[in-house]
Design an enzyme around this catalytic site. Structure first.
Site, PDB file in Angstrom:
ATOM      1  N   LYS A  55       0.912  -1.233  -0.035  1.00 15.95           N
ATOM      2  CA  LYS A  55      -0.068  -0.108   0.157  1.00 15.95           C
ATOM      3  C   LYS A  55       0.680   1.197  -0.052  1.00 15.95           C
ATOM      4  O   LYS A  55       0.478   2.118  -0.834  1.00 15.95           O
ATOM      5  CB  LYS A  55      -0.880   0.032   1.266  1.00 15.95           C
ATOM      6  CG  LYS A  55      -2.091  -0.948   0.980  1.00 15.95           C
ATOM      7  CD  LYS A  55      -2.933  -1.303   2.412  1.00 15.95           C
ATOM      8  CE  LYS A  55      -3.814  -2.325   2.083  1.00 15.95           C
ATOM      9  NZ  LYS A  55      -4.571  -2.864   3.354  1.00 15.95           N
ATOM     10  N   GLN A  99      -5.086  -1.519   9.565  1.00 16.40           N
ATOM     11  CA  GLN A  99      -4.692  -2.894   8.925  1.00 16.40           C
ATOM     12  C   GLN A  99      -5.541  -3.805   9.833  1.00 16.40           C
ATOM     13  O   GLN A  99      -5.311  -3.789  10.942  1.00 16.40           O
ATOM     14  CB  GLN A  99      -3.334  -3.282   8.385  1.00 16.40           C
ATOM     15  CG  GLN A  99      -3.035  -4.400   7.765  1.00 16.40           C
ATOM     16  CD  GLN A  99      -3.627  -4.498   6.333  1.00 16.40           C
ATOM     17  OE1 GLN A  99      -3.750  -3.400   5.665  1.00 16.40           O
ATOM     18  NE2 GLN A  99      -4.040  -5.615   5.944  1.00 16.40           N
ATOM     19  N   ASP A 122     -11.340   2.832   4.218  1.00 18.37           N
ATOM     20  CA  ASP A 122     -11.595   1.422   4.119  1.00 18.37           C
ATOM     21  C   ASP A 122     -13.071   1.347   3.806  1.00 18.37           C
ATOM     22  O   ASP A 122     -13.740  -0.014   3.433  1.00 18.37           O
ATOM     23  CB  ASP A 122     -11.128   0.642   5.341  1.00 18.37           C
ATOM     24  CG  ASP A 122     -10.198  -0.434   5.316  1.00 18.37           C
ATOM     25  OD1 ASP A 122     -10.087  -0.961   4.087  1.00 18.37           O
ATOM     26  OD2 ASP A 122      -9.661  -0.666   6.253  1.00 18.37           O
TER      27      ASP A 122
HETATM   28  N1  GUN Z   1      -6.929  -7.073   5.918  1.00 17.74           N
HETATM   29  C1  GUN Z   1      -7.300  -7.696   4.743  1.00 17.74           C
HETATM   30  N2  GUN Z   1      -8.069  -6.907   3.800  1.00 17.74           N
HETATM   31  C2  GUN Z   1      -8.088  -5.594   4.464  1.00 17.74           C
HETATM   32  C3  GUN Z   1      -8.797  -4.550   3.986  1.00 17.74           C
HETATM   33  O1  GUN Z   1      -9.489  -4.597   3.024  1.00 17.74           O
HETATM   34  N3  GUN Z   1      -8.887  -3.466   4.911  1.00 17.74           N
HETATM   35  C4  GUN Z   1      -8.085  -3.562   6.069  1.00 17.74           C
HETATM   36  N4  GUN Z   1      -8.037  -2.501   6.743  1.00 17.74           N
HETATM   37  N5  GUN Z   1      -7.351  -4.488   6.465  1.00 17.74           N
HETATM   38  C5  GUN Z   1      -7.312  -5.698   5.786  1.00 17.74           C
END
Ligand code: GUN
Length: 289
Positions: A55, A99, A122
């Site tokens: 990311k 996350q 998100d």
């Molecule tokens: N962990 C796995 N997929 C995601 C996601 O789309 N967002 C977040 N915050 N954590 C994740």
């Protein structure tokens, strides 16, 4: 040999990131500002570390200001909430992503509730989930969870006219199944959400013009369940004992029958981060644009 058209998520994600980079460059030239994405990682789950590093890297590549906040596994709820309050208050922060999964001692729902909904890239804050469920706002203007948004973009790449189609979503998670069902409904599909208690899942899936599989079980959806010509979006990312990644759909079988299908890897996976960047740009424009 697969007869189905392969939906190339890698290429579609790269094109989307290219469009975002162009827009960010334009904003920078016009205003001197760039969107800021802040990712918070608590602890050292190896998969989460890899995702956060990707990311960070891809946000930099599209010209955004990208910051990862790596906090120790023993971070307290109060300390994490204090960090979020700091990011909420900082005008240069456009997007905040915590996350998941968080370490067990932390209250995930309370953490998500503490993110400013305007910065919730998100799309998981109850305000954003509620706006999506309300169905009154164009999803383009909303912060929508990234994997569902990416799934819809892949679907629309092969099926521009979704109205009236039968869509079956397998899985009812907050992160994928529920929001993707809302987006399909918003696109005027007839939507069924199937789950672990659904009776005769094969018969339900056989009705579907569109199948979205988000169950987290390798090869769970069989080729013989697929209606000939259907479009299959496989959200599963499962690691097999030999280290290979595989989806929730038995790909070789399904590709014989489907009209179009996403591979794993190279399907939905690459779209998730591209959509996170898109959400960050959406949040920037809504807040400071
Ligand atoms: N962990 C796995 N997929 C995601 C996601 O789309 N967002 C977040 N915050 N954590 C994740």
């Amino acid at each position: 040999m697969p007869q189905a058209r392969l939906i190339d998520g890698k290429a579609i994600a790269a094109a989307l990131r290219g469009e975002i980079a162009t827009e960010v460059a334009g904003i920078r030239a016009a205003s001197g500002k760039v969107p800021g994405l802040h990712v918070v990682l608590v602890g050292d789950d190896p998969a989460s570390r890899v995702y956060v590093a990707s990311k960070e890297k891809l946000a930099v590549e599209v010209g955004m200001n990208s910051v990862a906040h790596r906090l120790p596994a023993e971070t307290t709820q109060a300390a994490l909430l204090a960090k979020l309050a700091e990011l909420n208050a900082d005008d240069a922060v456009d997007g905040i992503l915590v996350q998941l999964p968080l370490p067990k001692h932390l209250d995930t729902a309370a953490v998500i509730d503490a993110i400013d909904p305007a910065k919730d890239v998100d799309g998981l804050h109850p305000i954003n989930a509620g706006r999506l469920a309300g169905g009154k706002i164009d999803p383009e203007q909303l912060l929508v969870p990234c994997t569902p948004l990416g799934s819809m973009l892949l679907l629309k790449s092969v099926l521009p006219a979704l109205a009236g189609l039968e869509a079956v979503v397998i899985g009812r998670s907050e992160l994928v199944g529920r929001p993707v069902a809302q987006l399909l409904l918003q696109a005027d599909c007839t939507v069924t959400i199937a789950h672990s208690r659904t009776r005769d899942l094969a018969a339900v899936v056989r009705r579907a013009d569109i199948v979205v599989a988000a169950v987290g079980r390798p090869g769970f959806v069989r080729g013989e369940w697929i209606k000939p010509g259907a479009t299959v979006i496989d959200v599963g990312i499962n690691r097999l004992p030999d280290g290979k990644l595989t989806g929730d759909v038995a790909f070789a079988e399904a590709a014989e029958i489907a009209g179009a299908i996403t591979p794993v890897p190279g399907g939905v996976g690459p779209m998730t981060i591209a959509c996170l960047l898109r959400n960050t740009l959406t949040a920037f424009k809504a807040r400071r644009g």
